[in-house]
Motif scaffolding. Structure first.
Motif: not given
Length: 307
Positions: A100-111
């Protein structure tokens, strides 16, 4: 491994069943387990049940602590009591949390990547627009036919303004002529009717008549002044330099058209404000800017292309 990378670990100790130590380290989790075993007074050794390599190790640890706060033995410690649950249960929960944390991090990096891409695209667009505007301004400066049309427009508007002012002066002159001869007639009638022989009356009458007469005779000077004022903007006195003509156009509030690539942009100055309008992709746009004309044109073209 980057400076903020590391490992999240779960340590177990057979002497404290169902109590697990969770934390992070930037070194080997096995070395960290040995260090903890030497430092604590708990019997037995702490062993690594599972570890996960992660980015932002400290922040990830704090994220795990927040999620597991109901199991934490004290607010600052790394010991967790999962109330009789086996370590496999805890490992599974950690797997889910880190995913779940990795998905949040991925979204943040994509942003962040999207924002960076937008900045890069805007910078690229700005460079393209600056080049287009500079090219248009150079073309405008070298277009003799275009400059001739501007000069003729300034000449026409100046002559029209001159004629309008002269007409006002002449109308005022006619009014004064009426007042002058009206005053003369009224003064004569009153003198005869009342048989006035007073020197003071005739002196005052003469003064009033002289003032009205001086105003009417000064009209020719006023007309000459009007001609002189506007003659600076007559064709024969106008410069061939577009940069010299622009302030004159601004003063007379004359619109001009400049082509930037294939976009027809109307430019009008009103005091310190530059008003730009254009039809782009079949839509009409109007914007006002302060500052110099080139910057206004660049901002306007970027605005059009991003609309």
């Amino acid at each position: 491994m980057a400076n903020d990378d590391g490992y999240i670990y779960i340590l177990t100790n057979k002497f404290v069943p169902n109590i697990y130590k969770i934390g992070y380290t930037k070194r080997s989790p096995i070395e960290r387990a040995r260090e903890i075993s030497r430092a604590t007074g708990v019997a037995g050794k702490w062993e690594v049940a599972r570890d996960w390599p992660v980015n932002e190790a400290y922040q990830t640890e704090q994220y795990i602590f927040a999620e597991f706060k109901s199991y934490r033995l004290d607010k600052r410690g790394e010991m967790f009591d999962f109330r009789g649950k086996e370590v496999e249960y805890v490992i599974k929960k950690m797997d889910n949390l880190l995913l779940k944390k990795q998905h949040k991090l991925k979204d943040y990096i994509e942003k962040l990547y999207k924002e960076k891409l937008e900045v890069q695209n805007r910078d690229r667009l700005a460079k393209e627009v600056v080049a287009e505007v500079e090219k248009a301004l150079v073309t405008e400066r070298l277009d003799s036919n275009y400059i001739s049309r501007i000069r003729r427009t300034i000449d026409r508007m100046s002559r029209e303004a001159s004629l309008a002012e002269i007409e006002v002066v002449k109308n005022n002159s006619k009014q004064l002529e009426i007042y002058k001869y009206g005053t003369l007639a009224v003064g004569a009638i009153l003198a005869v009717w009342f048989n006035i022989e007073s020197f003071v009356y005739y002196a005052l009458f003469a003064i009033v008549f002289f003032v009205l007469y001086s105003f009417t005779t000064n009209n020719e000077d006023e007309i000459k002044k009007v001609h002189h004022k506007h003659s600076w903007y007559y064709l024969e006195n106008l410069s061939q330099d577009i940069d010299v003509l622009k302030p004159i156009m601004a003063k007379l509030k004359i619109k001009r058209v400049i082509y930037i690539e294939k976009t027809k942009v109307s430019v009008k100055a009103d005091g310190k404000t530059i008003i730009l309008s254009a039809i782009y992709n079949e839509k009409k746009f109007n914007q006002s800017y302060s500052g110099d004309e080139k910057s206004a044109l660049v901002e306007f073209m970027i605005y059009l292309k991003q609309a």
